[in-house]
Write an enzyme that holds these catalytic residues in place. Structure first.
Site, short mmCIF file in Angstrom:
data_model
loop_
_atom_site.label_atom_id
_atom_site.label_comp_id
_atom_site.label_asym_id
_atom_site.label_seq_id
_atom_site.Cartn_x
_atom_site.Cartn_y
_atom_site.Cartn_z
N THR A 200 32.18 28.33 75.01
CA THR A 200 33.29 27.22 75.24
C THR A 200 33.00 25.99 74.59
O THR A 200 32.00 25.68 74.45
CB THR A 200 33.60 27.06 76.84
OG1 THR A 200 32.51 26.62 77.45
CG2 THR A 200 33.79 28.38 77.54
N HIS A 201 33.98 25.37 74.14
CA HIS A 201 33.80 24.18 73.21
C HIS A 201 33.08 24.55 72.10
O HIS A 201 32.29 23.61 71.61
CB HIS A 201 33.25 23.07 74.21
CG HIS A 201 33.73 22.83 75.61
ND1 HIS A 201 34.98 22.12 75.78
CD2 HIS A 201 33.86 23.68 76.63
CE1 HIS A 201 35.37 22.14 77.17
NE2 HIS A 201 34.65 22.91 77.55
N LYS B 9 25.85 30.90 46.19
CA LYS B 9 26.82 30.86 47.48
C LYS B 9 27.53 32.23 47.52
O LYS B 9 27.87 33.10 46.48
CB LYS B 9 27.93 30.00 46.91
CG LYS B 9 27.82 28.60 47.28
CD LYS B 9 27.38 28.15 48.48
CE LYS B 9 28.20 26.99 48.88
NZ LYS B 9 29.39 26.84 49.41
N GLU C 255 39.20 32.40 54.68
CA GLU C 255 39.81 31.06 54.55
C GLU C 255 41.46 31.06 54.30
O GLU C 255 42.18 30.12 54.68
CB GLU C 255 39.04 30.18 53.44
CG GLU C 255 37.53 29.89 53.88
CD GLU C 255 36.72 29.33 52.72
OE1 GLU C 255 36.75 28.20 52.38
OE2 GLU C 255 35.91 30.30 52.28
N LYS D 221 66.89 32.94 53.36
CA LYS D 221 65.98 34.03 53.09
C LYS D 221 64.68 33.71 52.70
O LYS D 221 63.72 34.70 52.98
CB LYS D 221 66.82 34.95 52.05
CG LYS D 221 67.85 35.59 52.41
CD LYS D 221 69.12 35.82 51.33
CE LYS D 221 70.55 35.99 51.96
NZ LYS D 221 70.96 34.64 52.24
N ASN E 110 30.93 32.95 49.44
CA ASN E 110 32.18 32.11 50.24
C ASN E 110 33.12 33.11 50.59
O ASN E 110 33.69 34.11 50.10
CB ASN E 110 32.87 31.17 49.43
CG ASN E 110 32.13 30.21 48.61
OD1 ASN E 110 30.76 29.70 49.43
ND2 ASN E 110 32.20 29.71 47.54
N SER F 46 71.75 32.54 44.30
CA SER F 46 70.55 32.92 45.37
C SER F 46 70.21 34.21 44.78
O SER F 46 69.08 35.01 45.15
CB SER F 46 71.09 33.45 46.79
OG SER F 46 72.20 34.26 46.67
N TYR G 101 80.17 30.42 59.03
CA TYR G 101 79.25 30.32 57.99
C TYR G 101 79.27 29.11 57.29
O TYR G 101 80.31 28.55 57.12
CB TYR G 101 79.57 31.50 57.08
CG TYR G 101 78.76 31.46 55.80
CD1 TYR G 101 77.58 32.20 55.84
CD2 TYR G 101 78.94 30.96 54.78
CE1 TYR G 101 76.81 32.22 54.72
CE2 TYR G 101 78.43 31.01 53.55
CZ TYR G 101 77.16 31.71 53.58
OH TYR G 101 76.25 31.72 52.52
N GLN H 267 72.53 30.39 53.12
CA GLN H 267 71.99 31.20 52.29
C GLN H 267 70.31 30.84 52.09
O GLN H 267 69.47 31.48 51.41
CB GLN H 267 72.63 30.70 50.90
CG GLN H 267 72.08 31.23 49.67
CD GLN H 267 72.88 31.12 48.31
OE1 GLN H 267 74.03 31.91 48.26
NE2 GLN H 267 72.64 30.41 47.65
N ASN I 275 80.39 37.32 53.92
CA ASN I 275 79.82 36.94 55.29
C ASN I 275 79.23 37.81 56.29
O ASN I 275 78.11 37.83 56.71
CB ASN I 275 80.64 35.98 56.05
CG ASN I 275 81.13 34.62 55.37
OD1 ASN I 275 80.46 34.42 54.14
ND2 ASN I 275 82.15 33.99 55.64
N SER J 168 30.27 30.99 43.52
CA SER J 168 30.64 29.59 43.38
C SER J 168 30.24 29.54 41.85
O SER J 168 29.52 30.04 41.20
CB SER J 168 29.68 28.66 44.05
OG SER J 168 29.61 27.26 43.25
N1 ARG Z 1 74.63 34.63 49.14
C1 ARG Z 1 75.53 34.23 50.35
C2 ARG Z 1 74.43 33.94 51.55
O1 ARG Z 1 73.24 34.35 50.99
C3 ARG Z 1 76.32 35.40 50.77
C4 ARG Z 1 77.53 34.94 51.41
C5 ARG Z 1 78.31 34.05 50.74
N2 ARG Z 1 79.56 33.57 51.72
C6 ARG Z 1 80.46 32.74 51.40
N3 ARG Z 1 81.42 32.40 52.11
N4 ARG Z 1 80.26 31.90 50.23
O2 ARG Z 1 74.53 33.21 52.20
#
Ligand code: ARG
Length: 469
Positions: free
Chosen positions: A164-165, A292, A299, A334, A294, A32, A326, A331, A119, A286
């Protein structure tokens, strides 16, 4: 890449139990670091708080604690200067930093992870990151409100059709319309503030899931990291991501508001409406059609709502079936959060820019507000309050008058009173006082209404409520 390639050696962080290394594809799916490197500031802050607490509790020597803090200083500088070399084999930001710390200070680095697991570490880092993101979004929402309020003050009495509408309904002022968004963005700020307050508890010290046998002080680490208190349950601390979901939900709702104002800017800029003009700074040309201009920023701000909704749905779906505590699935929490935060930040900046940039076109607004019999409600209201008709009957009489005016192609204030009297004899000359759009506007004085005096007062109130707190 061969999926069975196990030529690598076992991971130094847990290699004891392993004799072979991961397959290349295992390393790839597991890593990650490409995205969680964004947590480095939070990861280092968490490690410092943890190390200081270990020293205070006599779990770590003062000397080792100092070595760890000095090493983290160096790493912090390397990361800030972009000189840190990330390794995919080391999976994530936590192990990248720990291994680098070992390169720098040797043995004491191995003591930092005492009474800690990745964790609780990642849960801590991520909460800290989302907390910072909520703060910076709040500042941006504040700036957008400030831009809207400034324009609302400038155009407190600029008449435009209210819809409205998307059909002309009643005249409003441009200032009143902009202040509607100030309210929406104010509630968005409330949602981020709620999210921030609820997430501000520390997972650190939950260990892998069950706590630890070391005499740690979770109050100390929580306070050091600016959390209000430690999370009460170690399982919850490592398993929960509802703070991220709440952040994504608040982001998605804010994006609906961005998307709606952007949609309006697109409509207002179109040739059919021509209510506002954006300068060259917020338009594009454009490649083929020389005429144009734009409104691409509007948008794209509108479109970014789509990806943010996707981000929310991604994490909801990842989390929904996971047994406590966990699982590596988590992971995947994120990237959607980073993407949503980045998208909202960009869309907020673009929208704030456009709000400051746009130039209203009063003639086009007035011409549009004149069409579509926008004062019909005022005629009906006059029939009720002056002539004493029940509203339903007044509505019917007004409908007949509008039909007759329409067939002659005239506006209500141009329609002869004598002809109105032919439809209902209770109508008098006095009705003319309510039939112009300016009169209609000025009469909307009820609380929260669009009369220019109200709008001027609403600007003052909005400034107090949202900008001076
Ligand atoms: N990179 C992991 C995550 O984002 C960190 C936690 C890893 N924990 C584990 N028990 N392998 O979740």
């Amino acid at each position: 890449m061969s999926p069975n390639d196990t030529s690598k050696s076992a991971n130094a962080q847990w290699g004891g139990r392993f004799s072979g290394g991961p397959a290349e594809v295992m390393e790839k799916i597991n890593a990650s670091i490409d995205f969680d490197q964004r947590l480095f500031t939070q990861d280092i802050a968490g490690s410092r708080a943890h190390a200081d607490m270990l020293v205070a509790q006599g779990i770590l020597s003062l000397k080792d604690g100092k070595a760890i803090n000095d090493g983290l200083d160096t790493i912090s500088r390397e990361l800030e200067d972009g000189k840190f070399e990330f390794s995919q084999a080391l999976e994530d930001i936590h192990m990248n930093i720990e291994v680098r710390l070992h390169d720098l200070i040797g043995e004491p680095a191995g003591r930092l992870h005492t009474a800690r697991s990745r964790n609780d570490q990642v849960a801590t880092d991520f909460r800290l990151w989302v907390r910072d993101a909520a703060d910076s979004i709040d500042a941006q929402l504040h700036d957008l409100q400030a831009a809207l309020i400034a324009r609302a003050e400038q155009h407190a009495d600029l008449l435009m059709p209210g819809f409205t509408h998307l059909q002309t309904a009643q005249p409003v002022t441009f200032g009143h319309h902009l202040l509607a968004y100030v309210e929406m963005f104010g509630r968005d700020r409330g949602r981020f503030a709620d999210c921030r307050q609820r997430l501000n508890e520390s997972p650190l010290g939950a260990g892998a899931l069950a706590g630890t046998s070391f005499p740690i002080d979770r109050q100390q680490t929580a306070a050091a990291l600016g959390f209000d208190r430690p999370m009460a349950n170690s399982l919850d601390a490592v398993a929960d991501r509802d703070f991220a979901l709440e952040f994504l939900a608040a982001t998605a709702i804010a994006m609906t508001h961005i998307s709606r104002i952007s949609e309006e800017i697109v409509i207002w800029c179109s040739d059919g409406f021509g209510f506002v003009r954006l300068s060259d700074a917020y338009t594009t040309g454009s490649s083929m059609m020389p005429q144009k201009r734009n409104p691409d920023a509007a948008e794209l701000s509108r479109a970014k709502a789509g990806r943010v909704f996707g981000d929310l749905l991604t994490l909801l779906t990842v989390m929904k079936g996971l047994p406590l505590t966990y699982s590596k699935d988590m992971q995947e929490d994120k990237e959607p959060v980073f993407d949503a935060a980045d998208s909202l930040a960009l869309a907020l900046a673009a929208t704030t820019g456009m709000v400051g940039d746009l130039e209203p076109m009063p003639d086009a607004m007035r011409a549009a507000a004149t069409k579509g019999y926008p004062t019909a409600t005022d005629l009906a209201d006059w029939l009720v309050s002056v002539a004493g008709l029940p509203f339903r009957e007044a509505h019917h009489v007004t409908g007949e008058i509008v039909k007759a005016a329409e067939s002659r192609g005239v506006l209500l204030d141009q329609f002869p009173v004598a002809d109105m009297q032919a439809i209902d004899e209770r109508i008098t000359e006095d009705v003319l006082s309510v039939l112009s759009i300016d009169a209609a506007l000025a009469r909307r004085t009820s609380e929260g209404g669009t009369a220019p005096d109200n709008v001027r007062a609403a600007v003052v109130a909005a400034r107090q409520r949202f900008l001076e707190t």
